[in-house]
Design a protein around this motif. Sequence first.
Motif, PDB file in Angstrom:
ATOM      1  N   LEU A 124     -10.064-103.751-151.366  1.00  0.00           N
ATOM      2  CA  LEU A 124     -10.902-102.704-151.933  1.00  0.00           C
ATOM      3  C   LEU A 124     -12.224-103.264-152.451  1.00  0.00           C
ATOM      4  O   LEU A 124     -13.263-102.598-152.381  1.00  0.00           O
ATOM      5  N   ARG A 127     -14.409-103.359-149.615  1.00  0.00           N
ATOM      6  CA  ARG A 127     -14.808-102.017-149.181  1.00  0.00           C
ATOM      7  C   ARG A 127     -15.870-101.424-150.095  1.00  0.00           C
ATOM      8  O   ARG A 127     -16.740-100.681-149.652  1.00  0.00           O
ATOM      9  N   TYR A 128     -15.822-101.765-151.388  1.00  0.00           N
ATOM     10  CA  TYR A 128     -16.760-101.197-152.370  1.00  0.00           C
ATOM     11  C   TYR A 128     -17.484-102.313-153.131  1.00  0.00           C
ATOM     12  O   TYR A 128     -17.363-102.423-154.347  1.00  0.00           O
ATOM     13  N   ARG A 240      -3.091 -99.202-150.512  1.00  0.00           N
ATOM     14  CA  ARG A 240      -4.547 -99.229-150.455  1.00  0.00           C
ATOM     15  C   ARG A 240      -5.109 -97.819-150.329  1.00  0.00           C
ATOM     16  O   ARG A 240      -6.115 -97.479-150.959  1.00  0.00           O
ATOM     17  N   GLU A 241      -4.442 -96.987-149.536  1.00  0.00           N
ATOM     18  CA  GLU A 241      -4.930 -95.632-149.323  1.00  0.00           C
ATOM     19  C   GLU A 241      -4.881 -94.823-150.613  1.00  0.00           C
ATOM     20  O   GLU A 241      -5.813 -94.068-150.925  1.00  0.00           O
ATOM     21  N   ASP A 244      -7.560 -96.175-152.972  1.00  0.00           N
ATOM     22  CA  ASP A 244      -8.866 -95.806-152.425  1.00  0.00           C
ATOM     23  C   ASP A 244      -9.204 -94.360-152.784  1.00  0.00           C
ATOM     24  O   ASP A 244     -10.349 -94.046-153.153  1.00  0.00           O
ATOM     25  N   ILE A 247     -10.278 -94.271-156.369  1.00  0.00           N
ATOM     26  CA  ILE A 247     -11.640 -94.801-156.519  1.00  0.00           C
ATOM     27  C   ILE A 247     -12.663 -93.747-156.127  1.00  0.00           C
ATOM     28  O   ILE A 247     -13.681 -93.562-156.809  1.00  0.00           O
ATOM     29  N   ARG A 248     -12.411 -93.046-155.045  1.00  0.00           N
ATOM     30  CA  ARG A 248     -13.356 -92.011-154.614  1.00  0.00           C
ATOM     31  C   ARG A 248     -13.475 -90.910-155.667  1.00  0.00           C
ATOM     32  O   ARG A 248     -14.569 -90.384-155.909  1.00  0.00           O
TER      33      ARG A 248
END
Length: 469
Positions: A124, A127-128, A240-241, A244, A247-248
Motif C-alpha cells: 500500500l 500504491r500511495y 490489501r483490498e 485499500d 484508505i480511499r
Amino acid sequence: MRPTAARTQAALGLLTLLCAWLLACRQPSAEITPPEPRTAEPSGFEPGPAVIVEAPPIAPTGPILDWQLVDPSLAHLVEGERYRVDYDAEHPWSGASSPLVTIVMFYDYQCPYSQRLNGVMLELLQRYPQQLRVVWRQFPLDMHRDAKFASTVALAAHQQGQFALMHEWLFANSRSLSPASVEQQAAASGVDVQLLLSQVEGNWYTGRVEADIAFGQSFAVRSTPSFFVNGRPFRGAQSREDIDAIIREELLVAERLLSAGATPNDVWARILAASASERTDDRHNTPTPTPTPAPAKRFATKLSGLPERGASKPKVQILMCGDFDCPFCQRSTATLEQLLKDHPGDLAVYFRHHPLAFHTNARAAHRASVAAENQGQFWPLFDALYANQRQRSEAEIEDMAKQLGLDMKRFRRDIADPKTDKRIDEQAQFCEQDLDAKGTPTFFINGWVLTGAQPIAAFEQLIQQELTP
C-alpha cells in the motif's frame, strides 16, 4: 529455487525496500556520542517521490503531530468512530512526507499475522507514495519469547537509520532470533554492532517498548496486529483490498478538510482533534457520525437567475455551492435527487459555481456547464459531469455535449467567451464572501447552512422544520 538465485532475490528485495522507505530516527540519551539533533520531523519533503531514502539529518517540517496546535473549527467534517492514537517524532515511520492518511500499526515480530499485514502495508505504501504514512508501534506479546528482544533490536537499529532493513530481517527470521544472529545480520548491514548490542543489552529501548504497549492497551489493543487508520480502529491481518478501500474513504475525508481550508500538513492533527481521547470498551468498527450542529444564521441566498429544478413554487429551496471535481459534491447529488423525489411539490434545487483552486480541471467543467445552460441543458450536463469526474479533456467534455444534442459551434463559442469566466467567478465570490462558504459542497436550505456531504437525515431535519407551519 537455486540457493544463489534465492540469495540474489533476497538482496534485491532488501535493496528495493531501503529505496522505498523514509524513516525518522530516534536519538539516544546516553553517554555515547549521538548524531546531530534534528530540528524538525524528518520528512524528505523535496521535489520528487515522497518515499525514497532514510531521512536526512535536518529536514523541513512535516505534518503537525500535536492536535492541540490546530483549532477545532473543522471537527464536524470528521465523522465515525475514531481515537486519538498518535505518535511522536521518535517513532519509526515510512511513507509520505505530508500524509493525508496515517496508519498506526501495533505489531509483534513473532506474530505471523503481523508479518502478513506488514507485507500488505508495504504494498500500500508503494500504491500511495504521496498520500500514505505507516507508523510502527511495538506490541510484543508475552506468549512470544523473543518478541520483546526483537522490538528493542529494531529500535536500536532505528537510532542508526537502519530500521527498514532490520525490520524486514526480524520478520523473516522470527523463529531464529538470538544475539548471535542479530550480530551477524547487523555486521552485514553496516550497522554499528557494538553500539546496537550495548543498547539492547543495556535496556535502552525497553522503556520505549513498554510505553508503546501501555499506550496500545489504553486504546483497547489486546492482540496483534491492531491498527488505526486516521484513528479508526481495526484488527487482524486484513486483505490489501479491504485496507485499500479504507484508505480511499479516508482520502475523501482529507479532501473534505482541504476543501474547507486545511493544509496537507495539518490534516492529521485536525483528525486527531476530532477523535476521542480514550476508548473505554472494545467496540469494533461501527461508525458513530458526528451530530450535525444546528445552523446559527439564515443567509440571503439570492436565487434569481440561477439554474433550478424541482417544484415550480417551492416551499423549500436548496442552494448548492458546488465544484464539479469535488467528490463530496458528487456524493451529494444522489441525496439531492432523492429529496426531489420525496418532496415533488415542495422542494427545488439551485446551483452556484464554486470551483476550488486545487481542482485544476474543474474550471473546464464549469465553463461547459455555463455553455450548456445557455442552451437550456444545464442539468443534463450537470448530471453527466458529476457522473464522469475523471473525464475533463476537451474531447471528453464535447462528447458529453454532443450526446445532449447541443449546438457545438455555439457551445465552443460560449466556453471561450470571457463572460463565462466572469459568471463563474462572480458566483464563487458570492459563495465565499456573502455566504461564508469555505469549502464544497455547502448547502443552504431556505438560507440555513449545511456543510459537507451530509446524510439525508440532516437535510430532512431542516426541511421538516421549514415545512412545519
